[in-house]
Design a protein around this motif. Structure first.
Motif, PDB file in Angstrom:
ATOM      1  N   MET A 101       0.840  -1.197   0.000  1.00 23.21           N
ATOM      2  CA  MET A 101       0.000   0.000   0.000  1.00 23.21           C
ATOM      3  C   MET A 101       0.870   1.240   0.000  1.00 23.21           C
ATOM      4  O   MET A 101       1.848   1.311   0.735  1.00 23.21           O
ATOM      5  N   ASN A 102       0.500   2.163  -0.827  1.00 23.98           N
ATOM      6  CA  ASN A 102       1.306   3.371  -0.940  1.00 23.98           C
ATOM      7  C   ASN A 102       0.741   4.429   0.011  1.00 23.98           C
ATOM      8  O   ASN A 102      -0.220   5.124  -0.297  1.00 23.98           O
ATOM      9  N   LEU A 103       1.388   4.555   1.174  1.00 29.84           N
ATOM     10  CA  LEU A 103       0.888   5.526   2.145  1.00 29.84           C
ATOM     11  C   LEU A 103       1.473   6.907   1.861  1.00 29.84           C
ATOM     12  O   LEU A 103       2.656   7.022   1.522  1.00 29.84           O
ATOM     13  N   PRO A 104       0.671   7.938   1.999  1.00 33.22           N
ATOM     14  CA  PRO A 104       1.159   9.292   1.724  1.00 33.22           C
ATOM     15  C   PRO A 104       2.093   9.772   2.832  1.00 33.22           C
ATOM     16  O   PRO A 104       1.989   9.317   3.976  1.00 33.22           O
ATOM     17  N   LYS A 105       2.991  10.661   2.448  1.00 37.71           N
ATOM     18  CA  LYS A 105       3.818  11.333   3.444  1.00 37.71           C
ATOM     19  C   LYS A 105       3.027  12.559   3.884  1.00 37.71           C
ATOM     20  O   LYS A 105       2.659  13.389   3.070  1.00 37.71           O
ATOM     21  N   ILE A 106       2.743  12.656   5.168  1.00 35.26           N
ATOM     22  CA  ILE A 106       1.894  13.754   5.645  1.00 35.26           C
ATOM     23  C   ILE A 106       2.743  14.942   6.078  1.00 35.26           C
ATOM     24  O   ILE A 106       3.716  14.799   6.819  1.00 35.26           O
ATOM     25  N   VAL A 121       3.401  17.903   8.250  1.00 29.08           N
ATOM     26  CA  VAL A 121       2.969  18.330   9.595  1.00 29.08           C
ATOM     27  C   VAL A 121       2.460  19.759   9.593  1.00 29.08           C
ATOM     28  O   VAL A 121       1.492  20.084  10.280  1.00 29.08           O
ATOM     29  N   SER A 122       3.097  20.629   8.820  1.00 29.40           N
ATOM     30  CA  SER A 122       2.703  22.048   8.848  1.00 29.40           C
ATOM     31  C   SER A 122       1.295  22.257   8.301  1.00 29.40           C
ATOM     32  O   SER A 122       0.686  23.277   8.554  1.00 29.40           O
ATOM     33  N   LEU A 128      -1.171  20.244   9.116  1.00 27.77           N
ATOM     34  CA  LEU A 128      -2.126  19.707  10.094  1.00 27.77           C
ATOM     35  C   LEU A 128      -2.610  20.814  11.012  1.00 27.77           C
ATOM     36  O   LEU A 128      -1.832  21.685  11.397  1.00 27.77           O
ATOM     37  N   PRO A 129      -3.880  20.762  11.379  1.00 33.41           N
ATOM     38  CA  PRO A 129      -4.439  21.873  12.161  1.00 33.41           C
ATOM     39  C   PRO A 129      -3.966  21.879  13.616  1.00 33.41           C
ATOM     40  O   PRO A 129      -3.595  20.849  14.166  1.00 33.41           O
ATOM     41  N   ASP A 130      -4.024  23.084  14.223  1.00 29.49           N
ATOM     42  CA  ASP A 130      -3.815  23.232  15.663  1.00 29.49           C
ATOM     43  C   ASP A 130      -5.155  23.039  16.364  1.00 29.49           C
ATOM     44  O   ASP A 130      -6.204  23.047  15.726  1.00 29.49           O
ATOM     45  N   TRP A 166      -1.652  16.668  21.485  1.00 32.33           N
ATOM     46  CA  TRP A 166      -1.977  16.984  20.086  1.00 32.33           C
ATOM     47  C   TRP A 166      -0.697  17.167  19.278  1.00 32.33           C
ATOM     48  O   TRP A 166      -0.597  16.730  18.134  1.00 32.33           O
ATOM     49  N   ARG A 189       0.393  15.066  15.978  1.00 33.13           N
ATOM     50  CA  ARG A 189       0.756  15.698  14.699  1.00 33.13           C
ATOM     51  C   ARG A 189       2.119  15.227  14.224  1.00 33.13           C
ATOM     52  O   ARG A 189       2.295  14.829  13.067  1.00 33.13           O
ATOM     53  N   THR A 198       3.257   7.578   8.845  1.00 29.48           N
ATOM     54  CA  THR A 198       1.825   7.714   8.539  1.00 29.48           C
ATOM     55  C   THR A 198       0.988   6.618   9.176  1.00 29.48           C
ATOM     56  O   THR A 198      -0.065   6.893   9.762  1.00 29.48           O
TER      57      THR A 198
END
Lengths: 53, 320
Positions: free
Chosen positions: A1-6, A8-9, A11-13, B270, B274, B281
């Motif tokens: 499975m090809n997982l995405p690289k997420i 961090v910046s 992602l919400p606070d 949190w 993150r 992932t």
């Protein structure tokens, strides 16, 4: 499975941010509440303790 | 800056400074070695380990309304230290202390999450300052035994009024020698209003075991204006978590996942969540899902929202 690289910046606070220990909006409030005593315990830990007990 | 002959002499030879410091450290050690002070320290340790104050005889006596023991204790300490300082005027007292012209603090003893501090508020200094516009509440239990001076003060109680708003309940009180004010500082604050002379008190503070954040509110409106970690360890961990993320330390992902699931403050958890997502992932998403489905977890709702937005951006995440 090809997982995405997420990214961090992207992602919400949380809605309410928690500042670093000891941070305050209004420093003049420090005089009469407990924050100064609480802070003093911590800050002196970082100072070289030679000469300070 | 005035540099008298004493200070000038120190530039060439710091031996007098070191001698002064040695004398002050010795005096502190001698005070700490006294049987009554040894008992005080062991009671502070027990108090830090959650023993109630009623089961700590010396502390209970020091913080009993009207009991002269507190004044004697401090008078004795002050007499010893001022004698040493008089003979060694360039020495620094070997205990944590600070002053800012209005508020002076000297930490007499500390153990774990408990501190015993001598606090002096200078009337002239304080009365000159503008009235505070905010008040902060820290996750502690506090006891103040007023030893000298006098003041009018407000005991302020914060009552929830639909977060992040609070209502303040004011009770005006005198602060006079002999009085002990006990507070649950996460919702009760003592705002000193007008001081006569110098208000001196002995203060005992114990941080809550599960310390929530310290919160600062605008006095006029009761609006939350700032929130900070209530425990220094949390901030320390948060720095470490962010640093590991920046370093791209994928091997730290399981550790960060652990922090996100533990009983820390929301801010730290949190951030761990993150950074974990950014490093690995699969691990990050698994933790996110766990938190999202945890009933009663304050992070459940933001976790659900984040899960939904990640799945819509990357549908393959649904396979996990």
């Amino acid at each position: 499975m090809n997982l995405p690289k997420i990214d961090v910046s992207a992602l919400p606070d949380l809605d309410v941010l928690t500042g670093v220990f000891g941070s305050l909006k209004n420093a003049s409030a420090v005089v009469t509440d407990d924050m100064l005593v609480v802070l003093m315990t911590y800050i002196y830990d970082v100072v070289d303790p030679t000469g300070l007990a | 800056m005035q540099i008298g002959p004493h200070l000038r002499a120190l530039r060439e030879d710091d031996a007098p400074q070191r001698a002064a410091q040695t004398a002050l450290i010795a005096a502190t050690r001698e005070w700490r070695a006294r049987p009554d002070i040894v008992q005080l320290h062991s009671e502070l340790a027990a108090f830090s380990a959650a023993r109630p104050i009623a089961e700590c005889p010396m502390l209970a006596t020091l913080f009993e309304d009207g009991n002269p023991a507190a004044r004697s204790f401090v008078d004795d300490f002050v007499a010893i230290m001022t004698a040493v300082i008089s003979s060694q005027p360039l020495g620094q007292i070997a205990m944590r202390h600070s002053t800012d012209g209005a508020s002076s603090n000297l930490m007499l003893a500390q153990s774990g999450r408990v501190t015993l501090t001598l606090v002096a508020l200078d009337g002239a200094g304080l009365n000159r300052r503008p009235a505070p516009t905010s008040v902060s509440f820290s996750p502690n239990d506090s006891w103040d035994h007023i030893l000298a001076g006098g003041a009018t003060a407000s005991l302020l109680e914060a009552r929830p009024a639909g977060a992040p708003q609070v209502d303040f309940h004011h009770r005006v009180t005198r602060l006079d020698p002999g009085m002990v004010i006990a507070r649950e500082s996460s919702r009760q604050a003592l705002l000193v209003d007008r001081i006569e002379g110098r208000l001196v008190s002995l203060r005992l503070v114990r941080r809550h075991e599960r310390s929530g954040p310290a919160r600062e509110y605008d006095l006029a409106s009761g609006t939350l204006i700032h929130q900070a970690a209530g425990d220094a360890r949390e901030s320390r961990l948060e720095f470490m978590v962010s640093l590991l993320g920046r370093m791209g330390r994928a091997d730290a992902a399981p550790e960060l996942a652990g922090i996100a699931l533990e009983d820390w403050g929301e801010g730290l958890r949190w951030e761990a969540l993150r950074q974990c997502l950014g490093l690995d992932t699969a691990t990050g998403f698994a933790v996110l899902a766990t938190v999202a489905d945890r009933i009663g977890d304050p992070l459940a709702e933001p976790a659900r929202n984040l899960r939904a937005s990640l799945v819509s951006a990357y549908p393959q995440l649904q396979e996990l």
